[in-house]
Design an enzyme around this catalytic site. Sequence first.
Site, short mmCIF file in Angstrom:
data_model
loop_
_atom_site.label_atom_id
_atom_site.label_comp_id
_atom_site.label_asym_id
_atom_site.label_seq_id
_atom_site.Cartn_x
_atom_site.Cartn_y
_atom_site.Cartn_z
N ASP A 153 39.92 41.42 36.66
CA ASP A 153 39.77 42.78 36.13
C ASP A 153 38.37 43.33 36.43
OD1 ASP A 153 40.66 45.01 34.73
OD2 ASP A 153 41.47 43.82 33.07
N ASP A 208 46.27 51.76 33.60
CA ASP A 208 47.33 50.95 33.00
C ASP A 208 48.60 51.78 32.78
OD1 ASP A 208 45.32 49.12 32.94
OD2 ASP A 208 45.42 48.73 30.78
#
Length: 388
Positions: A153, A208
């Site tokens: 990430d 997301d």
Amino acid sequence: MILLRRFAALGALATTLGISAPEARLENGLARTPPMGWNSWNHFGCNVSEQLIREEADAIAASGMRDIGYRYVVIDDCWQTARDARGEIVADSARFPHGIKALADYVHGKGLKFGIYTDAGTKTCQGRPATLGHEEQDARTYAAWGVDYVKEDWCNAAGLVAPTQYAKFRDALAHAGRPIVLSICEWGSNQPWEWAPPIGNLWRTTDDIGDNWASMLSNLDQNAQHAAVARPGAWNDPDMLEIGNGGMTDDEYRAHFSLWAIMAAPLMAGHDVRTMSPSTKAILTNAEVIAVDQDSLGRQGMLVWESPPELQVWAKPLADGSRAVALLNRSSAAAKIAASLPRIGLHVDSVTVRDLWAHADRGRFGKEYAVEVPPHAVVMLRVTPVKR
Ligand code: GLA
């Protein structure tokens, strides 16, 4: 903006349907087709434990998902709590009392592969210890644990340069000596489609996903811009699946799955496999749609026609010369949508059409195939030239 993007997608059609772009991809031999598996984040967030991951792995094997292709079982954020005196990453001992290696062994024992999550910055998105300054050490640890897939990430990475950091971790994984898929997750914020193919096996192109129709379509539209870059070993990632999480209708989830398959997207399920409904299972295990996603030609499909802004035709060239086609109705009323043969890239006199959700042959057609599509739904087809 959306319209401009769509024109860009139409412009790149020739590239995707015909001419190959230069080869540039991570040569680790992995992800020759888009990775398939399951990830804890969309349904469980931080609520992960070894018990949960074992039960999900059991369910993935018992439900038939494993045998149809879902192989990577990935724990997302929140498995880690600290670093020890030697700098080694430490798993949450209350939630993972037997440690990550034992869990990886369990997952492997189920005939599945094991994946884990980290972050290139100082802390993960949930504030757990991340990999900055520990790239070689963490890669060695993951390899020793038997990790097969790492999602990295990009939270808490201010001042860092994304291609540099991700390349550092790619090299660390290579030095660790175990084949490990590298999943780059910087949400498209540093134009990864320009530099990620030789670094990662997949890279996120969007924020997301949310479990709703608008979010799914937004990720579709953004991911579609970069179709020309995708190829075996190197895939655009519009984020994980929401199928089975309850926020969309079955028609909407069928559209989500179809469009991800048309885009040769990674298929990472994100629901609770232990309690999935028969309709969730039927969507996620549709072998004909999965075959489109996993087609060996490895081309990402594209938007080839639209009646703005609601009715669209998407097409993906397949290895056998046929086309996978999604007739997408984004509107809230039923509408007829036609796939004309030249628009889907087939310059032939006639084709046969198979409906991949009805599992039914529709017959032989020339010129076009037109059908009524319900609101917020797709009709997904495989269109095959008839040989003379
Ligand atoms: C970011 C990622 C998500 C998930 C969370 C975990 O938001 O994009 O997919 O991994 O972090 O904290």
